[in-house]
Each structure stands twice: as C-alpha cells, then as structure tokens.
Design a protein around this motif. Structure first.
Motif, PDB file in Angstrom:
ATOM      1  N   VAL A 120       0.832  -1.199   0.000  1.00 23.13           N
ATOM      2  CA  VAL A 120       0.000   0.000   0.000  1.00 23.13           C
ATOM      3  C   VAL A 120       0.873   1.257   0.000  1.00 23.13           C
ATOM      4  CG1 VAL A 120      -1.638   1.327   1.411  1.00 23.13           C
ATOM      5  CG2 VAL A 120      -2.010  -1.110   1.039  1.00 23.13           C
ATOM      6  N   ALA A 121       1.973   1.200   0.728  1.00 21.66           N
ATOM      7  CA  ALA A 121       2.843   2.369   0.838  1.00 21.66           C
ATOM      8  C   ALA A 121       3.711   2.598  -0.396  1.00 21.66           C
ATOM      9  CB  ALA A 121       3.743   2.232   2.072  1.00 21.66           C
ATOM     10  N   PHE A 122       4.211   1.537  -1.011  1.00 23.72           N
ATOM     11  CA  PHE A 122       5.240   1.694  -2.042  1.00 23.72           C
ATOM     12  C   PHE A 122       4.809   1.394  -3.477  1.00 23.72           C
ATOM     13  CE2 PHE A 122       7.817   1.111   1.816  1.00 23.72           C
ATOM     14  CZ  PHE A 122       8.594   2.250   1.733  1.00 23.72           C
ATOM     15  N   VAL A 123       3.674   0.760  -3.684  1.00 25.27           N
ATOM     16  CA  VAL A 123       3.279   0.412  -5.058  1.00 25.27           C
ATOM     17  C   VAL A 123       3.112   1.640  -5.951  1.00 25.27           C
ATOM     18  CG1 VAL A 123       1.384  -0.549  -6.443  1.00 25.27           C
ATOM     19  CG2 VAL A 123       2.417  -1.901  -4.640  1.00 25.27           C
ATOM     20  N   PRO A 124       2.499   2.729  -5.494  1.00 19.00           N
ATOM     21  CA  PRO A 124       2.412   3.897  -6.394  1.00 19.00           C
ATOM     22  C   PRO A 124       3.790   4.376  -6.854  1.00 19.00           C
ATOM     23  CG  PRO A 124       0.895   4.176  -4.561  1.00 19.00           C
ATOM     24  CD  PRO A 124       1.740   2.975  -4.250  1.00 19.00           C
ATOM     25  N   GLY A 125       4.758   4.424  -5.950  1.00 20.41           N
ATOM     26  CA  GLY A 125       6.110   4.817  -6.332  1.00 20.41           C
ATOM     27  C   GLY A 125       6.760   3.824  -7.283  1.00 20.41           C
ATOM     28  N   MET A 126       6.515   2.537  -7.036  1.00 21.19           N
ATOM     29  CA  MET A 126       7.068   1.507  -7.930  1.00 21.19           C
ATOM     30  C   MET A 126       6.483   1.643  -9.331  1.00 21.19           C
ATOM     31  SD  MET A 126       6.982  -1.650  -5.212  1.00 21.19           S
ATOM     32  CE  MET A 126       7.454  -2.930  -6.335  1.00 21.19           C
ATOM     33  N   LEU A 127       5.182   1.921  -9.403  1.00 19.20           N
ATOM     34  CA  LEU A 127       4.543   2.098 -10.709  1.00 19.20           C
ATOM     35  C   LEU A 127       5.120   3.311 -11.436  1.00 19.20           C
ATOM     36  CD1 LEU A 127       0.876   1.257  -9.702  1.00 19.20           C
ATOM     37  CD2 LEU A 127       2.350  -0.096 -11.212  1.00 19.20           C
ATOM     38  N   ARG A 128       5.396   4.378 -10.702  1.00 19.00           N
ATOM     39  CA  ARG A 128       6.003   5.562 -11.317  1.00 19.00           C
ATOM     40  C   ARG A 128       7.414   5.241 -11.817  1.00 19.00           C
ATOM     41  NH1 ARG A 128       2.854   7.778  -7.262  1.00 19.00           N
ATOM     42  NH2 ARG A 128       1.255   9.183  -8.079  1.00 19.00           N
ATOM     43  N   LEU A 129       8.170   4.470 -11.038  1.00 16.43           N
ATOM     44  CA  LEU A 129       9.510   4.051 -11.478  1.00 16.43           C
ATOM     45  C   LEU A 129       9.445   3.204 -12.752  1.00 16.43           C
ATOM     46  CD1 LEU A 129      11.289   3.141  -8.118  1.00 16.43           C
ATOM     47  CD2 LEU A 129      11.863   5.010  -9.675  1.00 16.43           C
ATOM     48  N   MET A 130       8.324   2.515 -12.949  1.00 17.14           N
ATOM     49  CA  MET A 130       8.146   1.700 -14.153  1.00 17.14           C
ATOM     50  C   MET A 130       7.560   2.518 -15.300  1.00 17.14           C
ATOM     51  SD  MET A 130       6.741  -1.763 -12.237  1.00 17.14           S
ATOM     52  CE  MET A 130       5.507  -1.986 -13.449  1.00 17.14           C
ATOM     53  N   SER A 131       7.466   3.833 -15.127  1.00 18.42           N
ATOM     54  CA  SER A 131       6.932   4.755 -16.141  1.00 18.42           C
ATOM     55  C   SER A 131       5.475   4.471 -16.491  1.00 18.42           C
ATOM     56  CB  SER A 131       7.801   4.727 -17.401  1.00 18.42           C
ATOM     57  OG  SER A 131       9.125   5.105 -17.102  1.00 18.42           O
ATOM     58  N   PRO A 133       1.750   5.433 -16.842  1.00 10.95           N
ATOM     59  CA  PRO A 133       1.066   6.724 -17.004  1.00 10.95           C
ATOM     60  C   PRO A 133       0.269   7.097 -15.748  1.00 10.95           C
ATOM     61  CG  PRO A 133       0.728   5.337 -18.929  1.00 10.95           C
ATOM     62  CD  PRO A 133       1.404   4.489 -17.903  1.00 10.95           C
ATOM     63  N   GLU A 134       0.248   8.374 -15.427  1.00  8.70           N
ATOM     64  CA  GLU A 134      -0.399   8.866 -14.211  1.00  8.70           C
ATOM     65  C   GLU A 134      -1.879   8.512 -14.157  1.00  8.70           C
ATOM     66  OE1 GLU A 134       0.603  10.293 -11.310  1.00  8.70           O
ATOM     67  OE2 GLU A 134       2.654   9.946 -11.990  1.00  8.70           O
ATOM     68  N   ASP A 135      -2.564   8.501 -15.316  1.00  6.88           N
ATOM     69  CA  ASP A 135      -3.998   8.192 -15.294  1.00  6.88           C
ATOM     70  C   ASP A 135      -4.276   6.712 -15.031  1.00  6.88           C
ATOM     71  OD1 ASP A 135      -2.938   7.588 -17.818  1.00  6.88           O
ATOM     72  OD2 ASP A 135      -4.885   7.800 -18.802  1.00  6.88           O
ATOM     73  N   VAL A 136      -3.261   5.862 -15.135  1.00  8.81           N
ATOM     74  CA  VAL A 136      -3.423   4.423 -14.909  1.00  8.81           C
ATOM     75  C   VAL A 136      -3.082   4.057 -13.458  1.00  8.81           C
ATOM     76  CG1 VAL A 136      -2.573   2.156 -15.624  1.00  8.81           C
ATOM     77  CG2 VAL A 136      -2.956   3.927 -17.329  1.00  8.81           C
ATOM     78  N   ILE A 137      -2.265   4.851 -12.797  1.00  7.12           N
ATOM     79  CA  ILE A 137      -1.774   4.519 -11.450  1.00  7.12           C
ATOM     80  C   ILE A 137      -2.890   4.284 -10.428  1.00  7.12           C
ATOM     81  CG2 ILE A 137      -0.479   5.434  -9.471  1.00  7.12           C
ATOM     82  CD1 ILE A 137       1.631   6.367 -11.447  1.00  7.12           C
ATOM     83  N   PRO A 138      -3.946   5.116 -10.361  1.00  7.68           N
ATOM     84  CA  PRO A 138      -4.992   4.834  -9.368  1.00  7.68           C
ATOM     85  C   PRO A 138      -5.637   3.453  -9.552  1.00  7.68           C
ATOM     86  CG  PRO A 138      -5.223   7.072 -10.167  1.00  7.68           C
ATOM     87  CD  PRO A 138      -4.184   6.406 -11.026  1.00  7.68           C
ATOM     88  N   GLY A 139      -5.920   3.084 -10.772  1.00  9.66           N
ATOM     89  CA  GLY A 139      -6.512   1.761 -11.020  1.00  9.66           C
ATOM     90  C   GLY A 139      -5.536   0.633 -10.760  1.00  9.66           C
ATOM     91  N   ALA A 140      -4.269   0.853 -11.063  1.00  8.54           N
ATOM     92  CA  ALA A 140      -3.268  -0.177 -10.842  1.00  8.54           C
ATOM     93  C   ALA A 140      -2.986  -0.359  -9.355  1.00  8.54           C
ATOM     94  CB  ALA A 140      -1.970   0.186 -11.577  1.00  8.54           C
ATOM     95  N   THR A 141      -3.062   0.743  -8.625  1.00  8.16           N
ATOM     96  CA  THR A 141      -2.810   0.669  -7.178  1.00  8.16           C
ATOM     97  C   THR A 141      -3.937  -0.085  -6.493  1.00  8.16           C
ATOM     98  OG1 THR A 141      -1.601   2.740  -7.233  1.00  8.16           O
ATOM     99  CG2 THR A 141      -2.417   2.032  -5.096  1.00  8.16           C
TER     100      THR A 141
END
Length: 141
Positions: A120-131, A133-141
């Motif tokens: 919960v704490a680190f997945v958003p950052g990991m997704l950003r490191l994997m490039s 897209p910002e609009d996909v991050i909420p659904g992926a998290t």
C-alpha cells in the motif's frame, strides 16, 4: 455403544519405487496449477479489456511485473518451507513436522501483513519508477 472412526492415511513414500512415476505424480498438479494461473491472467485481461475499458486493462497489465515478483518470492519461501517439512516428514519426526508447518503458517500470516502494508505504501512509487502513465496509477494501485 461407541463407534470408532478410523482414517486411513494415504502417504506416498517417494524414496522407494519408480522415481519417474513419483515425479510425474508430484509435478502434474503443479503444471495444472500453472496452466490455471495463466488462464486466469488471460481471462482477466479479456474480461477487463472488453467490459471495463482500456485504462483498466492498462492498470491490470502494469501490475504484472510487481505481482510476478511477489508470486516468485512467496513461491521461493514455500519451496523452502516444503524442504524443511519434507525433511522432518522423511525422518518420521512428527514433532518437527508440526513445528515446521506451524512456523510456515505463522510466517505466511506475518509476511502477508507486512507485504500488504509495504504494498500500500510503495506500489504507487514503484509504478512511477516503471513509467506507468499517471492516469493508470490509481486503477493499478
């Protein structure tokens, strides 16, 4: 009048008999499990892609590397636990078998709580490191 229930144990001694038969009997359920895992991922992508939308499909796809890393990590831990349990079982040491099984279950519970908190704490950052897209991050998290 008392009725005794007897349960017959069905153990397979893999140290005696034809080795290839034991290996196939052991590996076949694992192969079927892997097949179902792949089918789950395929069906998940088809259903999400057709009924939810492209952002959701991108979210499912972007979490694949993270999920596969976690699955691989826990499969490695379960293999290690299986080795410890198997050694105790092969030595016919029921106390060690019980201890190894209980330790494995306890560690599974502890690790699942830890990985949930870390995820919960680190997945958003990991997704950003994997490039991702910002609009996909909420659904992926």
């Amino acid at each position: 009048m008392t009725m005794q229930l007897s349960m017959k144990r069905k153990d397979t001694d893999m140290t005696s008999g034809t080795i290839w038969k034991h290996i196939l009997a052991f590996a076949f359920p694992l192969m079927i499990g892997n097949l179902f895992q792949q089918l789950y991922n395929t069906v998940d992508s088809i259903v999400v892609g057709n009924f939810v939308g492209k952002e959701a499909l991108a979210a499912v796809g972007s979490t694949g590397p993270i999920m596969n890393t976690l699955i691989g990590f826990f499969m490695g831990l379960s293999t290690g636990a299986g080795v410890a349990i198997s050694q105790a079982y092969g030595a016919h040491d029921d106390e060690k078998v019980s201890k190894a099984v209980h330790t494995s279950l306890f560690m599974t519970l502890v690790m699942s709580v830890i990985f949930t908190i870390v995820g919960v704490a680190f997945v958003p950052g990991m997704l950003r490191l994997m490039s991702t897209p910002e609009d996909v991050i909420p659904g992926a998290t």
